[in-house]
Design a protein around this motif. Structure first.
Motif, PDB file in Angstrom:
ATOM      1  N   SER A  40       0.818  -1.209   0.000  1.00 44.35           N
ATOM      2  CA  SER A  40       0.000   0.000   0.000  1.00 44.35           C
ATOM      3  C   SER A  40       0.854   1.262   0.000  1.00 44.35           C
ATOM      4  CB  SER A  40      -0.934  -0.012   1.209  1.00 44.35           C
ATOM      5  OG  SER A  40      -1.717   1.153   1.272  1.00 44.35           O
ATOM      6  N   GLY A  41       1.883   1.293   0.842  1.00 54.01           N
ATOM      7  CA  GLY A  41       2.708   2.486   0.939  1.00 54.01           C
ATOM      8  C   GLY A  41       3.613   2.696  -0.253  1.00 54.01           C
ATOM      9  N   TYR A  42       4.152   1.627  -0.826  1.00 60.79           N
ATOM     10  CA  TYR A  42       5.124   1.780  -1.911  1.00 60.79           C
ATOM     11  C   TYR A  42       4.463   2.185  -3.218  1.00 60.79           C
ATOM     12  CZ  TYR A  42       8.866   0.763  -5.204  1.00 60.79           C
ATOM     13  OH  TYR A  42       9.807   0.859  -6.191  1.00 60.79           O
ATOM     14  N   PHE A  43       3.376   1.518  -3.584  1.00 57.20           N
ATOM     15  CA  PHE A  43       2.768   1.794  -4.887  1.00 57.20           C
ATOM     16  C   PHE A  43       1.887   3.033  -4.856  1.00 57.20           C
ATOM     17  CE2 PHE A  43       3.817  -2.711  -5.198  1.00 57.20           C
ATOM     18  CZ  PHE A  43       4.471  -2.736  -6.414  1.00 57.20           C
ATOM     19  N   GLY A  44       1.264   3.334  -3.705  1.00 59.51           N
ATOM     20  CA  GLY A  44       0.497   4.568  -3.565  1.00 59.51           C
ATOM     21  C   GLY A  44      -0.623   4.689  -4.573  1.00 59.51           C
ATOM     22  N   GLY A  45      -1.064   5.925  -4.784  1.00 65.71           N
ATOM     23  CA  GLY A  45      -2.090   6.196  -5.789  1.00 65.71           C
ATOM     24  C   GLY A  45      -3.382   5.446  -5.545  1.00 65.71           C
ATOM     25  N   LYS A  46      -3.959   4.914  -6.625  1.00 61.36           N
ATOM     26  CA  LYS A  46      -5.218   4.192  -6.539  1.00 61.36           C
ATOM     27  C   LYS A  46      -5.079   2.897  -5.747  1.00 61.36           C
ATOM     28  CE  LYS A  46      -7.088   6.009 -10.877  1.00 61.36           C
ATOM     29  NZ  LYS A  46      -7.634   5.683 -12.223  1.00 61.36           N
ATOM     30  N   VAL A  47      -3.920   2.268  -5.827  1.00 61.18           N
ATOM     31  CA  VAL A  47      -3.693   1.040  -5.055  1.00 61.18           C
ATOM     32  C   VAL A  47      -3.783   1.332  -3.571  1.00 61.18           C
ATOM     33  CG1 VAL A  47      -2.020  -0.769  -4.513  1.00 61.18           C
ATOM     34  CG2 VAL A  47      -2.275   0.022  -6.872  1.00 61.18           C
ATOM     35  N   ASP A  48      -3.095   2.373  -3.143  1.00 60.21           N
ATOM     36  CA  ASP A  48      -3.111   2.758  -1.730  1.00 60.21           C
ATOM     37  C   ASP A  48      -4.510   3.183  -1.301  1.00 60.21           C
ATOM     38  OD1 ASP A  48      -1.991   3.465   0.837  1.00 60.21           O
ATOM     39  OD2 ASP A  48      -2.118   5.545   0.212  1.00 60.21           O
ATOM     40  N   LEU A  49      -5.205   3.938  -2.141  1.00 59.86           N
ATOM     41  CA  LEU A  49      -6.556   4.403  -1.808  1.00 59.86           C
ATOM     42  C   LEU A  49      -7.504   3.228  -1.617  1.00 59.86           C
ATOM     43  CD1 LEU A  49      -8.383   6.912  -1.514  1.00 59.86           C
ATOM     44  CD2 LEU A  49      -8.877   6.694  -3.966  1.00 59.86           C
ATOM     45  N   PHE A  50      -7.454   2.267  -2.525  1.00 57.77           N
ATOM     46  CA  PHE A  50      -8.335   1.102  -2.427  1.00 57.77           C
ATOM     47  C   PHE A  50      -8.017   0.267  -1.196  1.00 57.77           C
ATOM     48  CE2 PHE A  50      -9.032  -3.434  -3.425  1.00 57.77           C
ATOM     49  CZ  PHE A  50     -10.409  -3.412  -3.581  1.00 57.77           C
ATOM     50  N   MET A  51      -6.738   0.020  -0.940  1.00 55.90           N
ATOM     51  CA  MET A  51      -6.350  -0.816   0.192  1.00 55.90           C
ATOM     52  C   MET A  51      -6.669  -0.152   1.527  1.00 55.90           C
ATOM     53  SD  MET A  51      -2.740  -2.359  -1.251  1.00 55.90           S
ATOM     54  CE  MET A  51      -2.524  -3.579   0.048  1.00 55.90           C
ATOM     55  N   GLN A  52      -6.543   1.164   1.598  1.00 55.14           N
ATOM     56  CA  GLN A  52      -6.851   1.862   2.838  1.00 55.14           C
ATOM     57  C   GLN A  52      -8.347   1.891   3.119  1.00 55.14           C
ATOM     58  OE1 GLN A  52      -4.554   2.787   5.173  1.00 55.14           O
ATOM     59  NE2 GLN A  52      -3.391   1.573   3.697  1.00 55.14           N
ATOM     60  N   ARG A  53      -9.168   1.903   2.079  1.00 51.47           N
ATOM     61  CA  ARG A  53     -10.615   1.844   2.302  1.00 51.47           C
ATOM     62  C   ARG A  53     -10.995   0.497   2.910  1.00 51.47           C
ATOM     63  NH1 ARG A  53      -9.400   6.127   0.702  1.00 51.47           N
ATOM     64  NH2 ARG A  53      -8.912   6.141   2.919  1.00 51.47           N
ATOM     65  N   ILE A  54     -10.305  -0.560   2.505  1.00 52.39           N
ATOM     66  CA  ILE A  54     -10.576  -1.883   3.073  1.00 52.39           C
ATOM     67  C   ILE A  54     -10.247  -1.900   4.559  1.00 52.39           C
ATOM     68  CG2 ILE A  54      -9.897  -4.315   3.020  1.00 52.39           C
ATOM     69  CD1 ILE A  54      -9.467  -4.053   0.033  1.00 52.39           C
ATOM     70  N   THR A  55      -9.092  -1.370   4.928  1.00 49.13           N
ATOM     71  CA  THR A  55      -8.717  -1.356   6.343  1.00 49.13           C
ATOM     72  C   THR A  55      -9.656  -0.483   7.167  1.00 49.13           C
ATOM     73  OG1 THR A  55      -7.169   0.473   5.945  1.00 49.13           O
ATOM     74  CG2 THR A  55      -6.292  -1.774   5.808  1.00 49.13           C
ATOM     75  N   GLU A  56     -10.136   0.609   6.590  1.00 51.69           N
ATOM     76  CA  GLU A  56     -11.068   1.467   7.316  1.00 51.69           C
ATOM     77  C   GLU A  56     -12.388   0.753   7.586  1.00 51.69           C
ATOM     78  OE1 GLU A  56     -11.457   4.968   5.023  1.00 51.69           O
ATOM     79  OE2 GLU A  56      -9.434   5.715   5.456  1.00 51.69           O
ATOM     80  N   ILE A  57     -12.856  -0.015   6.615  1.00 46.79           N
ATOM     81  CA  ILE A  57     -14.107  -0.760   6.805  1.00 46.79           C
ATOM     82  C   ILE A  57     -13.932  -1.825   7.879  1.00 46.79           C
ATOM     83  CG2 ILE A  57     -15.731  -2.346   5.703  1.00 46.79           C
ATOM     84  CD1 ILE A  57     -15.218  -0.826   3.077  1.00 46.79           C
ATOM     85  N   LEU A  58     -12.825  -2.561   7.825  1.00 48.02           N
ATOM     86  CA  LEU A  58     -12.597  -3.631   8.799  1.00 48.02           C
ATOM     87  C   LEU A  58     -12.368  -3.078  10.202  1.00 48.02           C
ATOM     88  CD1 LEU A  58     -10.270  -6.037   6.761  1.00 48.02           C
ATOM     89  CD2 LEU A  58     -12.689  -6.355   7.312  1.00 48.02           C
ATOM     90  N   SER A  59     -11.694  -1.939  10.291  1.00 47.20           N
ATOM     91  CA  SER A  59     -11.385  -1.389  11.613  1.00 47.20           C
ATOM     92  C   SER A  59     -12.607  -0.828  12.321  1.00 47.20           C
ATOM     93  CB  SER A  59     -10.320  -0.289  11.494  1.00 47.20           C
ATOM     94  OG  SER A  59     -10.797   0.778  10.681  1.00 47.20           O
ATOM     95  N   THR A  60     -13.690  -0.560  11.583  1.00 45.22           N
ATOM     96  CA  THR A  60     -14.906  -0.050  12.225  1.00 45.22           C
ATOM     97  C   THR A  60     -15.726  -1.156  12.878  1.00 45.22           C
ATOM     98  OG1 THR A  60     -16.120  -0.229  10.125  1.00 45.22           O
ATOM     99  CG2 THR A  60     -15.079   1.894  10.635  1.00 45.22           C
ATOM    100  N   ILE A  61     -15.396  -2.415  12.589  1.00 44.75           N
ATOM    101  CA  ILE A  61     -16.141  -3.538  13.168  1.00 44.75           C
ATOM    102  C   ILE A  61     -15.470  -3.941  14.473  1.00 44.75           C
ATOM    103  CG2 ILE A  61     -17.015  -5.868  12.795  1.00 44.75           C
ATOM    104  CD1 ILE A  61     -16.635  -5.412   9.798  1.00 44.75           C
ATOM    105  N   PRO A  62     -16.151  -3.853  15.612  1.00 49.94           N
ATOM    106  CA  PRO A  62     -15.538  -4.234  16.890  1.00 49.94           C
ATOM    107  C   PRO A  62     -15.136  -5.707  16.900  1.00 49.94           C
ATOM    108  CG  PRO A  62     -17.559  -2.978  17.244  1.00 49.94           C
ATOM    109  CD  PRO A  62     -17.511  -3.317  15.778  1.00 49.94           C
ATOM    110  N   MET A  63     -14.021  -5.989  17.544  1.00 51.00           N
ATOM    111  CA  MET A  63     -13.527  -7.352  17.620  1.00 51.00           C
ATOM    112  C   MET A  63     -14.517  -8.292  18.294  1.00 51.00           C
ATOM    113  SD  MET A  63     -11.074  -9.590  17.094  1.00 51.00           S
ATOM    114  CE  MET A  63      -9.550  -8.716  16.782  1.00 51.00           C
TER     115      MET A  63
END
Length: 302
Positions: free
Chosen positions: A128-151
């Motif tokens: 995510s960090g190295y390629f940046g751009g759209k790759v980073d944007l897409f991957m960060q949206r995934i982590t944001e969705i998962l992080s909103t779900i309580p363990m």
């Protein structure tokens, strides 16, 4: 023209240069190891952790008592009675052996958490960090969705589908446990990929995979290792908490969380039933935190 003799000149004496260095230069790993050894708190914590690990993995096999077999005739014995170092619970099971067995469960969860962070979190953050751009944007949206779900919700849903135990806990960690590591690695990559040595490697036409693993990853290793060590007590606490609320390993298997849950209801009458599992849990978490701080200082050269 007058003749000059040697007495007409004064030779400047050159000071003798003494080479006081007689050893070999130390590698980066040796320097880190020496700095870590100078941190007495980290060294003591490492020794404590090793002792606890030996107790956890050897005591259930070397003791004459079983961590799961009840002995009703020996119930509620005080510590030190009839060879029971930590006493017995209300079913007559040896608390020392059960604490050792429960600690081994916690340490196995910790090792799995480290492996998950290493494989999933680090790889995800590097890409995510190295390629940046759209790759980073897409991957960060995934982590944001998962992080909103309580363990707790994830584990509860898994328990409805799967049997309660380590498999459901480990599966939950595989779903969201790596997110913090990926964010930290991504932040390191975003900073490192603008450095001169990375830009020069790109100019020379090196492959992206080689730049990531030979240039960026080694320079981010210190932060990654520190995050590894800090993720361990979080994973141990999560397992103990889930076991405490009944979502951990099923009875009669021992776990620090289940022992705390069983012991706190009788803490007033039999305080040793909850003191010993709480003490082991606190020592494990504190030791990992101190070791992580020691490693961070050693890697940063402080």
């Amino acid at each position: 023209m007058t003749n000059k003799t040697n007495t007409d000149f004064t030779f400047v004496s050159k000071p003798e240069i003494v080479d006081h260095y007689a050893g070999k230069s130390a590698s980066y790993g040796q320097l880190v190891w020496r700095r870590f050894l100078r941190n007495k708190g980290a060294v003591v914590s490492a020794i404590v952790l090793i002792v606890i690990a030996l107790i956890a993995f050897l005591a259930p096999y070397l003791s004459q008592f079983s961590p799961t077999t009840p002995y009703p005739s020996q119930s509620n014995l005080a510590p030190g009675t009839s060879g029971h170092w930590f006493g017995t619970d209300n079913l007559g099971r040896d608390i020392f052996v059960r604490v050792a067995a429960g600690t081994s469960v916690s340490l196995r969860v910790a090792l799995v958490a480290m492996a998950i962070d290493l494989v999933i979190g680090t790889s995800y953050g590097l890409i995510s960090g190295y390629f940046g751009g759209k790759v980073d944007l897409f991957m960060q949206r995934i982590t944001e969705i998962l992080s909103t779900i309580p363990m707790i919700i994830i584990v509860t849903l898994l328990v409805l589908v799967m049997r309660p135990g380590l498999v459901s806990i480990i599966t939950a960690m595989m779903i969201v446990g790596w997110i913090n590591m990926s964010r930290i690695v991504r932040a390191q990559v975003l900073e490192l990929k603008t450095r001169e040595f990375v830009l020069s490697a790109k100019t020379m036409g090196e492959a992206n995979s080689k730049i990531i693993f030979s240039q960026i990853l080694p320079n981010a290793l210190g932060q990654i290792i520190t995050t590894f060590m800090l993720s361990v007590p979080n994973a141990i606490f999560l397992e103990a908490f889930l076991a405490f609320i009944g979502l951990g390993v099923p009875a009669p298997l021992a776990s620090l969380g289940t022992m705390i849950n069983d012991g706190y209801t009788q803490a007033i009458v039999y305080p040793y039933m909850v003191i010993f599992p709480v003490l082991f849990l606190a020592l494990i978490m504190l030791s990992f935190n101190i070791i992580a701080d020691g490693l961070r200082d050693a890697l940063e050269g402080s």
